[in-house]
Structure formats: C-alpha cells, structure tokens
Design a protein around this motif. Structure first.
Motif, PDB file in Angstrom:
ATOM      1  N   GLN A 158       0.825  -1.214   0.000  1.00 41.19           N
ATOM      2  CA  GLN A 158       0.000   0.000   0.000  1.00 41.19           C
ATOM      3  C   GLN A 158       0.856   1.259   0.000  1.00 41.19           C
ATOM      4  O   GLN A 158       0.466   2.273  -0.580  1.00 41.19           O
ATOM      5  CB  GLN A 158      -0.925  -0.021   1.224  1.00 41.19           C
ATOM      6  N   VAL A 159       1.990   1.204   0.648  1.00 41.88           N
ATOM      7  CA  VAL A 159       2.946   2.314   0.660  1.00 41.88           C
ATOM      8  C   VAL A 159       4.321   1.745   0.315  1.00 41.88           C
ATOM      9  O   VAL A 159       4.581   0.558   0.512  1.00 41.88           O
ATOM     10  CB  VAL A 159       2.983   3.050   2.026  1.00 41.88           C
ATOM     11  N   SER A 160       5.197   2.607  -0.185  1.00 42.11           N
ATOM     12  CA  SER A 160       6.516   2.126  -0.607  1.00 42.11           C
ATOM     13  C   SER A 160       7.418   1.837   0.587  1.00 42.11           C
ATOM     14  O   SER A 160       7.302   2.465   1.645  1.00 42.11           O
ATOM     15  CB  SER A 160       7.182   3.157  -1.523  1.00 42.11           C
ATOM     16  N   GLU A 161       8.323   0.896   0.378  1.00 42.79           N
ATOM     17  CA  GLU A 161       9.318   0.598   1.413  1.00 42.79           C
ATOM     18  C   GLU A 161      10.218   1.809   1.650  1.00 42.79           C
ATOM     19  O   GLU A 161      10.663   2.049   2.762  1.00 42.79           O
ATOM     20  CB  GLU A 161      10.149  -0.627   1.017  1.00 42.79           C
ATOM     21  N   GLN A 162      10.476   2.579   0.589  1.00 39.50           N
ATOM     22  CA  GLN A 162      11.292   3.787   0.716  1.00 39.50           C
ATOM     23  C   GLN A 162      10.628   4.765   1.679  1.00 39.50           C
ATOM     24  O   GLN A 162      11.294   5.352   2.538  1.00 39.50           O
ATOM     25  CB  GLN A 162      11.484   4.425  -0.657  1.00 39.50           C
ATOM     26  N   PHE A 163       9.310   4.935   1.544  1.00 40.98           N
ATOM     27  CA  PHE A 163       8.572   5.801   2.457  1.00 40.98           C
ATOM     28  C   PHE A 163       8.694   5.292   3.891  1.00 40.98           C
ATOM     29  O   PHE A 163       9.028   6.045   4.802  1.00 40.98           O
ATOM     30  CB  PHE A 163       7.099   5.873   2.032  1.00 40.98           C
ATOM     31  N   LEU A 164       8.412   3.995   4.098  1.00 50.45           N
ATOM     32  CA  LEU A 164       8.451   3.429   5.451  1.00 50.45           C
ATOM     33  C   LEU A 164       9.848   3.527   6.054  1.00 50.45           C
ATOM     34  O   LEU A 164      10.003   3.936   7.209  1.00 50.45           O
ATOM     35  CB  LEU A 164       7.995   1.968   5.427  1.00 50.45           C
ATOM     36  N   ASP A 165      10.870   3.165   5.276  1.00 51.01           N
ATOM     37  CA  ASP A 165      12.239   3.198   5.791  1.00 51.01           C
ATOM     38  C   ASP A 165      12.653   4.620   6.162  1.00 51.01           C
ATOM     39  O   ASP A 165      13.285   4.837   7.202  1.00 51.01           O
ATOM     40  CB  ASP A 165      13.216   2.631   4.766  1.00 51.01           C
TER      41      ASP A 165
END
Length: 175
Positions: free
Chosen positions: A121-128
């Motif tokens: 649902q959201v990018s790993e880049q955003f979460l990281d």
C-alpha cells in the motif's frame, strides 16, 4: 489464535478505512480514527442487581480507547499497540511504520505505537525513511529527523500528515 484474531481485526479496520476513503462528501467519515490493542480483557455481564450490562473491561480496553484519539494527533488513521505489532510484524499481508513513543491519557510513560498498512500500500522507501526519522528523533538528532520526515512526506503520493506533524515537532526541539 492470538495472531489470527489480531490479523482479522487489523484487516477489517484497514478495509473500513479504504472503503470510507471512497465515499464522496463524507467529511465526518473522512476523519475516521481507529485504535487497536491486544491483551487480556474481562468480558461479561457487570453491574448491580438494578442495572447489569454486557461489557469489556481492563487495561487493554483502556489502551485501545486511548489510541483512537492519539491517531488523530499523530496524523494517522489507525494506531496499534506494541502487543498487536508483535503478533503481526512478520505477517506477509502487512507493513508497518513505527511512530515516536507518545503519552496516552491515563497510562504511565510513553507508549510505542505503529501504523499498519496492507503490504504494498505504501513504498518501502517511504516506510524506511519515516522510520529513520523516528530513530533520529529518539536519538535527539532533530536536524536529521526533520530531513527524514520531509523526504518521507515527498515519497507518499498526496503527502503524509504524520510526516508533517513529526517534522514540525522535531523542528521545535533543540538538538
């Protein structure tokens, strides 16, 4: 069993959030906020002989109820507690972002909370990047936290209210 219950609760609530987003002209519903906690509760009929009611009681219920308004203050639609996160953190259907520890009314100390998302649902880049900002804030590296939260907001289409809120908080704190 606990993992299955937590998975069902989070899946149901994430689905509700997605469906509410689709409703046009429902500003009241657009501010939907949810708190989920996992742990022991007392369930049953409580009261006196004059008035008895079926209810749920206990610290888990209190924590869950406090997470709901905290989600609004944190810029999230849903927050889960550490116990729920621990049950689901390795589940392939979800990804999570950790938020800075927050105070909850009636609960001693700051509480670790997470926002769940359906996987993809959201990018790993955003979460990281957001999670790096949380870590920087915890380590009192506020300049780097501001940088991370600014980037995280850019990585999420349409921006990210939580990144904006925590960027502002990090920017106000002295290093």
């Amino acid at each position: 069993y606990k993992k299955a219950i937590a998975r069902t609760a989070v899946t149901c609530c994430l689905t509700i959030v997605e469906e509410v987003r689709k409703i046009d002209g429902a500003e009241g519903l657009q501010s939907l906020k949810i708190g989920i906690g996992s742990g022991p509760v007392l369930v049953g009929n409580f009261g006196s002989s004059d008035h008895i009611a079926f209810t749920v009681l206990g610290p888990t219920v209190n924590r869950s109820a406090r997470l709901e308004p905290a989600s609004a203050r944190a810029g999230c639609e849903m927050l889960i507690d550490q116990n729920t996160y621990d049950l689901l953190k390795d589940h392939k259907d979800f990804s999570f972002r950790k938020l800075p520890a927050i105070p909850l009314k009636g609960i001693l100390g700051n509480v670790s909370t997470y926002e769940p998302f359906f996987a993809g649902q959201v990018s790993e880049q955003f979460l990281d990047t957001f999670n790096e900002g949380v870590e920087a804030l915890a380590n009192e590296d506020n300049d780097y936290a501001v940088e991370c939260f600014t980037k995280a907001a850019q990585y999420r289409q349409g921006g990210d209210p939580a990144s904006e809120i925590w960027r502002e908080i990090a920017g106000r704190k002295p290093n």
